[in-house]
Design an enzyme around this catalytic site. Structure first.
Site, PDB file in Angstrom:
ATOM      1  NE  ARG A  21      59.508  42.941  39.321  1.00  0.00           N
ATOM      2  CZ  ARG A  21      59.782  41.881  39.944  1.00  0.00           C
ATOM      3  NH1 ARG A  21      58.961  40.688  39.672  1.00  0.00           N
ATOM      4  NH2 ARG A  21      61.201  41.819  40.527  1.00  0.00           N
ATOM      5  NE  ARG A  25      62.276  44.400  36.043  1.00  0.00           N
ATOM      6  CZ  ARG A  25      62.286  45.064  37.144  1.00  0.00           C
ATOM      7  NH1 ARG A  25      62.629  44.146  38.232  1.00  0.00           N
ATOM      8  NH2 ARG A  25      62.399  46.310  37.472  1.00  0.00           N
ATOM      9  NE  ARG A  72      34.190  44.504  32.322  1.00  0.00           N
ATOM     10  CZ  ARG A  72      34.721  43.502  32.833  1.00  0.00           C
ATOM     11  NH1 ARG A  72      35.397  42.846  32.160  1.00  0.00           N
ATOM     12  NH2 ARG A  72      34.728  43.297  34.184  1.00  0.00           N
ATOM     13  N   GLY A 104      36.382  37.115  28.659  1.00  0.00           N
ATOM     14  CA  GLY A 104      36.135  37.988  27.567  1.00  0.00           C
ATOM     15  C   GLY A 104      37.570  37.821  26.781  1.00  0.00           C
ATOM     16  CB  ILE A 127      38.669  38.682  41.321  1.00  0.00           C
ATOM     17  CG1 ILE A 127      37.249  39.395  40.607  1.00  0.00           C
ATOM     18  CG2 ILE A 127      39.479  39.878  41.462  1.00  0.00           C
ATOM     19  CD1 ILE A 127      36.440  40.019  41.629  1.00  0.00           C
ATOM     20  CG  ASP A 128      34.790  36.902  38.035  1.00  0.00           C
ATOM     21  OD1 ASP A 128      34.941  37.622  38.872  1.00  0.00           O
ATOM     22  OD2 ASP A 128      34.671  37.445  36.932  1.00  0.00           O
ATOM     23  N   GLY A 186      33.808  30.348  56.847  1.00  0.00           N
ATOM     24  CA  GLY A 186      33.017  29.355  57.715  1.00  0.00           C
ATOM     25  C   GLY A 186      31.472  29.780  57.499  1.00  0.00           C
ATOM     26  CD  GLU A 223      28.944  39.587  40.205  1.00  0.00           C
ATOM     27  OE1 GLU A 223      28.564  40.664  40.467  1.00  0.00           O
ATOM     28  OE2 GLU A 223      29.742  39.364  39.260  1.00  0.00           O
ATOM     29  CB  ILE A 252      35.844  46.143  48.953  1.00  0.00           C
ATOM     30  CG1 ILE A 252      36.693  46.474  49.892  1.00  0.00           C
ATOM     31  CG2 ILE A 252      35.028  44.967  49.235  1.00  0.00           C
ATOM     32  CD1 ILE A 252      36.189  46.695  51.316  1.00  0.00           C
TER      33      ILE A 252
HETATM   34  O1  F6P Z   1      35.366  39.898  35.901  1.00  0.00           O
HETATM   35  C1  F6P Z   1      35.274  40.717  37.233  1.00  0.00           C
HETATM   36  C2  F6P Z   1      34.225  41.305  37.772  1.00  0.00           C
HETATM   37  O2  F6P Z   1      34.616  42.074  38.613  1.00  0.00           O
HETATM   38  C3  F6P Z   1      33.007  40.357  37.880  1.00  0.00           C
HETATM   39  O3  F6P Z   1      33.411  39.649  39.143  1.00  0.00           O
HETATM   40  C4  F6P Z   1      31.811  41.280  37.812  1.00  0.00           C
HETATM   41  O4  F6P Z   1      30.670  40.727  37.707  1.00  0.00           O
HETATM   42  C5  F6P Z   1      32.433  42.088  36.916  1.00  0.00           C
HETATM   43  O5  F6P Z   1      33.808  42.036  36.869  1.00  0.00           O
HETATM   44  C6  F6P Z   1      31.779  43.640  36.928  1.00  0.00           C
HETATM   45  O6  F6P Z   1      32.465  44.220  35.823  1.00  0.00           O
HETATM   46  P1  F6P Z   1      32.365  45.814  35.417  1.00  0.00           P
HETATM   47  O7  F6P Z   1      33.367  46.494  36.577  1.00  0.00           O
HETATM   48  O8  F6P Z   1      32.824  46.069  34.270  1.00  0.00           O
HETATM   49  O9  F6P Z   1      31.154  46.229  35.644  1.00  0.00           O
END
Ligand code: F6P
Length: 321
Positions: A21, A25, A72, A104, A127-128, A186, A223, A252
């Site tokens: 957005r 704009r 991707r 990427g 989000i990373d 926490g 992870e 989520i």
């Molecule tokens: O890069 C964001 C992310 O949610 C990572 O935290 C996770 O490892 C990855 O994407 C999962 O990617 P995909 O949904 O393509 O499997």
């Protein structure tokens, strides 16, 4: 420049819509035309172009995901595919591209510039929070809040049942998401790829905490540092008297309504991105340091790694007494 393009690529992140957005704009305010490219780099290849007006981006600042869609597209690593994309941009009359995406995407953006001298700018959205050149990526704050609120619920069960929970959060190879989540909920222990802890040490820490009266605990596992299922099995074997459970937060964390911080950042980045695209020949990523907008050359972004906050790690340890 008369016409620019905008696309979202890689994993979706809350705030991508707010960034689109702001790009649209800002560009319109300079008298530019704006073309949306659907499904990221793949849309460039498949000529999935759509004209964007101010009304196309009405009512989306509060929506998670990305209305331009994302995918991707590992094929973009191939020169031939990139060349076809570049030719499609030329044919469409697009003279500069705002790319909204994560780690990427930064490489894809750089190659597009490097191969064809095509003007690009990157808005870091993931989000990373794993991109060099910014304190924070678009979507990170929302993902932390989403994870924290889910873990608050799990904490109720942990406390009621005197259980230990291992909670796996996303973040790919980066521990930034896990670390901030652990700090805010926490957590007693956090395990991230940058500072791996041997599983035996976790058993030792849990025993030590139990001696001090801590009979329920939350362990946050990034992870990139292992699987919650494996760690739980190890801990349960070593501590058979305890009830150990795990939960994988999964997708989520990636969706949902963007927080105020995410929307504000996305909007500031969107404006800054168009400004720098018009001003500079070389490619940059917009970012934030403290509360200031900064610009880092894309080459630097892709050649460096983010670091985690040692200070936050230390605070988590000190709070777990
Ligand atoms: O890069 C964001 C992310 O949610 C990572 O935290 C996770 O490892 C990855 O994407 C999962 O990617 P995909 O949904 O393509 O499997």
């Amino acid at each position: 420049m008369k016409k620019i393009g905008v696309l979202t690529t890689g994993g979706d992140a809350p705030g991508m819509n707010a960034a689109i957005r702001a790009v649209v704009r800002t560009a319109l305010s300079y008298g530019l035309e704006v073309t949306g490219v659907e499904r990221g780099f793949r849309g460039l290849y498949e000529k999935s172009f759509v004209k964007l007006t101010s009304r196309s981006v009405s009512g989306i600042i509060n929506k998670g995901g990305t209305f331009l869609k994302t995918i991707r597209f590992p094929e973009f690593k191939e020169y031939g595919i990139r060349k076809a994309c570049y030719e499609n941009l030329e044919k469409e009359g697009i003279e500069g591209l705002v790319i909204i995406g994560g780690d990427g995407s930064s490489k894809g953006a750089y190659y597009l510039y490097n191969d064809f001298n095509f003007p690009v700018v990157l808005i870091p959205a993931s989000i990373d929070n794993d991109l060099y050149g910014t304190d924070c990526t678009v979507g990170f704050d929302t993902a932390v809040n989403t994870a924290v609120s889910a873990i608050d619920n799990i904490r109720d069960t942990a406390t009621s049942h005197n259980r230990t929970f291992v909670i796996e959060v996303m973040g790919r190879e980066s521990g930034n998401l896990a670390l901030e989540v652990a700090l805010a909920c926490g957590a007693e222990i956090v395990i991230i790829p940058e500072v791996k802890i041997p599983y035996e040490k976790i058993v030792y820490l849990l025993k030590e905490q139990a001696e001090k009266g801590k009979i329920s605990s939350i362990i946050i596992l990034a992870e990139g540092a292992g699987r919650a299922e494996d760690l739980t099995a190890f801990l349960q074997k070593a501590l058979p008297e305890r009830e150990i459970r795990y939960s994988v937060l999964g997708y989520i964390q990636r969706g949902g309504t963007p927080t105020y911080l995410t929307r504000a950042l996305a909007t500031r980045f969107g404006m800054a991105a168009v400004d720098i695209l018009l001003k500079e020949k070389h490619p940059y990523m917009v970012g934030i340091k403290g509360n200031e907008i900064i610009y880092t050359p894309l080459k630097e972004v892709i050649s460096n790694q983010t670091s985690i906050s040692e200070a936050h790690l230390e605070i988590i340890k000190r709070m777990a007494i």
